[in-house]
Write an enzyme that holds these catalytic residues in place. Structure first.
Site, PDB file in Angstrom:
ATOM      1  N   SER A 242       0.865  -1.177   0.000  1.00 59.89           N
ATOM      2  CA  SER A 242       0.000   0.000   0.000  1.00 59.89           C
ATOM      3  C   SER A 242       0.903   1.230   0.000  1.00 59.89           C
ATOM      4  CB  SER A 242      -0.865   0.006   1.261  1.00 59.89           C
ATOM      5  OG  SER A 242      -0.025   0.235   2.381  1.00 59.89           O
ATOM      6  N   LYS A 243       0.298   2.403  -0.065  1.00 55.84           N
ATOM      7  CA  LYS A 243       1.085   3.646  -0.058  1.00 55.84           C
ATOM      8  C   LYS A 243       2.018   3.705   1.143  1.00 55.84           C
ATOM      9  CE  LYS A 243      -0.572   6.722  -3.291  1.00 55.84           C
ATOM     10  NZ  LYS A 243      -1.947   7.055  -3.591  1.00 55.84           N
ATOM     11  N   ARG A 244       1.480   3.298   2.284  1.00 62.90           N
ATOM     12  CA  ARG A 244       2.247   3.331   3.520  1.00 62.90           C
ATOM     13  C   ARG A 244       3.514   2.484   3.415  1.00 62.90           C
ATOM     14  NH1 ARG A 244       1.658  -0.238   7.728  1.00 62.90           N
ATOM     15  NH2 ARG A 244      -0.120  -1.171   6.671  1.00 62.90           N
ATOM     16  N   GLY A 246       5.127   1.884   0.639  1.00 66.04           N
ATOM     17  CA  GLY A 246       6.050   2.294  -0.417  1.00 66.04           C
ATOM     18  C   GLY A 246       5.497   2.114  -1.818  1.00 66.04           C
TER      19      GLY A 246
END
Ligand code: GLU
Length: 474
Positions: A242-244, A246
């Protein structure tokens, strides 16, 4: 026929070049370079609703920044729609595909009926063997492939091994919609064939597509390219990226100050390895990479490891090369544009001179911006809290003496002459070297950490050094 390897990267321009896509591109590129082949680029812009020019530009920019060059012009899949249509019609002529005429509502009812019987929602093949003369008048119809109904379709995958798909699970899927537009499944095959692609390397989310695509290859009598479906990247905790974790565009990695070479090294090691080698140059990767050595298991993305590896690459890099890449990347870095605006020739020379000390202390180019800040600081310097703590009244008294000792240097001003002057001064006054060096560092850089203080003196030069020290003793 030549044996030359042709790979391709085929992104859908619906967003930036994300980190997983960059790794897919890297594996295609490495394999092409390793084998002396070529890598082509195809923009899969068939989905007109979701494809954008901006995304295409971002993908090209990301690949260029990473140095993943493609051969020839990028191919637009959408522009090839007439050819996709032609092949679909040829398959009908060959008796390998047929027109079907259901309305969306009829298809939905068919799926419902299958579901009610506990069967997978598949097309029932009702037009497969009907004569074209039975077609309803004035309706264009969609072209469906005649998929095999018995036996298995086998994908011989160089990463996943032999993957078997029972043909009873494949239905007669659409290759050309009734509006004349190809489906994605069909367009990919026609393009890969026409572009002479010999090796398909892509994410393993396309593995089931590979079975359907094999059906089209077989129907056309075309050789199926070598297939390699590489595992997706997961987060450090094993969950989907996910964005978190990377899952960002590569431009975000540029902004965070990673070197392309380090990012490529890191991405290559996600799912592939060469013995215990962790730090690899591009040349190493090209000479060692083989697609058959990629692991089947999902790889985990770990920012801490990327950062450590980036630091190693920075320290290994030649000072001028690192300086050049730093200057070129400045506009993208956090805090970078302000520095870029003030980077005149004098400061460029200072920055290059300071590079050996700066790169020892930075794991990213953003940290380098921070480390180099003292070169750009305006007098009188703002001291950070720790630096201010180093400049008590005793320290200021010592600083006064150090100023005089430095001012007395008559010949060349260099790290060596500054060091000699400070050591003599410390010894004469009975001070430990650190008791002189730390206040000097605070006065010269406004920080409690910096490259070696004698190097800082040399880089700043006589006048600026003495003035900065003077500012703290007056
Ligand atoms: N356009 C597809 C994607 O971005 C790739 C298809 C392929 O490599 O065959 O996922």
């Amino acid at each position: 026929m030549s044996d030359k390897v042709v790979t391709r990267f085929a992104p859908s321009p619906t967003g930036y070049l994300h980190i997983g896509g960059a790794r897919t591109a890297l594996f295609n590129w490495l394999y092409a370079k390793h084998t002396g082949g070529t890598m082509l680029l195809r923009i899969e812009d068939t989905d007109r609703e979701r494809s954008t020019e901006a995304a295409t530009a971002a993908i090209l920019d990301g690949l260029t920044w990473l140095g993943l060059s493609w051969d020839g012009e990028a191919v637009s899949q959408f522009a090839r729609a007439p050819r996709h249509r032609e092949v679909a019609e040829e398959l009908v002529r060959l008796g390998k595909a047929y027109y079907s005429y259901e309305t969306p509502a009829e298809l939905e009812a068919m799926r419902e009926a299958a579901r009610a019987k506990g069967l997978p929602p598949r097309y029932n093949g009702q037009w497969r063997d009907r004569h074209p003369s039975e077609a309803p008048p004035g309706v264009k119809g969609a072209i469906r492939i005649k998929a095999p109904t018995e036996g298995e379709t086998i994908v011989h995958d160089r990463v996943q091994g032999e993957v078997r798909f029972p043909n009873k699970d494949l239905d007669d899927f659409i290759i050309l919609r009734s509006d004349g537009n190809p489906t994605y499944m069909h367009a990919v095959i026609v393009d890969d064939h026409d572009m002479g692609v010999t090796h398909i390397i892509r994410g393993d989310d396309h593995l089931t597509n590979a079975a359907r695509q094999t059906v089209i290859y077989n129907a056309m009598g075309w050789a199926v390219p070598s297939m390699s479906h590489i595992p997706l990247i997961h987060g450090a905790d094993g969950a989907k990226l996910s964005k978190r974790h990377g899952a960002l565009g590569v431009e975000a990695y540029r902004a965070m100050g990673y070197l392309p070479e380090a990012l490529l090294n890191y991405l290559a090691r996600l799912g592939w390895s060469h013995g215990d080698d962790e730090v690899m140059s591009i040349k190493d990767m090209i000479s060692w990479f083989d697609i058959g050595d990629v692991n089947k298991g999902a790889a985990r993305f770990d920012f801490a490891k990327l950062e450590a590896l980036n630091g190693v690459h920075m320290r290994q890099m030649d000072d001028k090369a690192l300086f050049d890449i730093f200057v070129a990347t400045l506009p993208y870095l956090e805090g970078g544009p302000a520095l870029a605006a003030r980077l005149d020739d004098k400061r460029k020379a200072q920055l290059l001179a300071a590079m050996p000390g700066l790169k020892e202390r930075a794991k990213t180019l953003v940290e380098l911006v921070d480390g180099a800040a003292f070169l750009f600081a305006e007098r009188p310097l703002q001291l950070d809290e720790k630096a201010a703590g180093l400049l008590g009244s005793d320290a200021r008294a010592i600083l006064g003496g150090a100023h005089a000792a430095l001012a007395a240097i008559s010949g060349e001003w260099s790290a060596a002459t500054a060091e000699a002057a400070i050591r003599d001064f410390a010894q004469a006054g009975g001070h430990k070297l650190g008791a002189v060096a730390q206040p000097l560092r605070a006065a010269l850089t406004g920080r409690s950490t910096s490259p070696g203080v004698f190097d800082v003196l040399a880089v700043l030069g006589r006048a600026e050094s003495l003035a900065r020290i003077g500012d703290q003793i007056d």
